[in-house]
Design an enzyme around this catalytic site. Structure first.
Site, PDB file in Angstrom:
ATOM      1  N   GLN A 150      39.860 -75.618  31.285  1.00  0.00           N
ATOM      2  CA  GLN A 150      38.640 -75.887  32.063  1.00  0.00           C
ATOM      3  C   GLN A 150      38.827 -77.180  32.848  1.00  0.00           C
ATOM      4  O   GLN A 150      38.366 -78.240  32.448  1.00  0.00           O
ATOM      5  CB  GLN A 150      37.441 -76.007  31.105  1.00  0.00           C
ATOM      6  CG  GLN A 150      36.130 -76.250  31.772  1.00  0.00           C
ATOM      7  CD  GLN A 150      35.594 -75.022  32.448  1.00  0.00           C
ATOM      8  OE1 GLN A 150      35.586 -73.951  31.869  1.00  0.00           O
ATOM      9  NE2 GLN A 150      35.152 -75.175  33.678  1.00  0.00           N
ATOM     10  N   PHE A 151      39.486 -77.099  34.017  1.00  0.00           N
ATOM     11  CA  PHE A 151      39.773 -78.306  34.784  1.00  0.00           C
ATOM     12  C   PHE A 151      38.517 -79.002  35.277  1.00  0.00           C
ATOM     13  O   PHE A 151      38.513 -80.217  35.491  1.00  0.00           O
ATOM     14  CB  PHE A 151      40.723 -78.010  35.953  1.00  0.00           C
ATOM     15  CG  PHE A 151      40.053 -77.445  37.167  1.00  0.00           C
ATOM     16  CD1 PHE A 151      39.710 -78.271  38.220  1.00  0.00           C
ATOM     17  CD2 PHE A 151      39.771 -76.083  37.262  1.00  0.00           C
ATOM     18  CE1 PHE A 151      39.097 -77.761  39.354  1.00  0.00           C
ATOM     19  CE2 PHE A 151      39.161 -75.569  38.377  1.00  0.00           C
ATOM     20  CZ  PHE A 151      38.813 -76.411  39.432  1.00  0.00           C
ATOM     21  N   THR A 152      37.417 -78.292  35.413  1.00  0.00           N
ATOM     22  CA  THR A 152      36.194 -78.908  35.932  1.00  0.00           C
ATOM     23  C   THR A 152      35.632 -79.970  34.989  1.00  0.00           C
ATOM     24  O   THR A 152      34.834 -80.808  35.420  1.00  0.00           O
ATOM     25  CB  THR A 152      35.111 -77.851  36.240  1.00  0.00           C
ATOM     26  OG1 THR A 152      34.767 -77.158  35.042  1.00  0.00           O
ATOM     27  CG2 THR A 152      35.594 -76.861  37.291  1.00  0.00           C
TER      28      THR A 152
END
Length: 146
Positions: free
Chosen positions: A78-80
């Site tokens: 989950q890069f966000t």
């Protein structure tokens, strides 16, 4: 490195109509990797997640970890989670690790998690994932390692 942990009764990841990972009771972990993160930091975070006590014990207190609760782990990239959101109305993803490097580190951390705990499922790195979950509580924590 950040991990958003959600205690779930069930969770699954669907990619292109196919389930890629599914658990019943356990922890849904959204994992964000930053530019300066590395495998050693990741090992510390995975160890903390596996030992983190947020399942109810016999007294109804958060005294059990995922193993003691006979649960499972669903690990989703989950890069966000690494976005800077303090200024403006649009997230800045500059602090996130570049995708090619993040994929390598994420896969190393998945392998490590599986070597430490036998009930680990995953999503697919950088895929358009549909995450379904039933949050238990709701109980959600954000863990970070520096």
């Amino acid at each position: 490195m950040r991990a958003l942990l959600q205690r779930v009764l069930e969770a699954k990841v669907v990619v292109d109509g196919e389930i890629t990972g599914e658990i019943q009771q356990g922890i849904l972990v959204f994992l964000g990797l930053g530019k300066d993160d590395n495998f050693e930091k990741g090992k510390k975070l995975i160890d903390k997640i596996l030992k983190y006590r947020f399942f109810d014990d016999e007294q109804g207190k958060m005294g059990w970890n995922v193993s003691q609760a006979n649960g499972s782990v669903l690990l989703v990239s989950q890069f966000t989670l690494m976005a800077q959101t303090q200024k403006g109305l649009r997230p800045d993803f500059g602090p996130a690790m570049p995708p090619n490097d993040a994929k390598v580190l994420y896969e190393q951390l998945v392998d490590y998690a599986k070597s430490q705990f036998d009930r680990v499922e995953t999503g697919i790195f950088s895929a358009d994932m549909k995450v379904h979950l039933v949050n238990d509580g709701p109980v959600t924590f954000c863990l970070e390692v520096e």
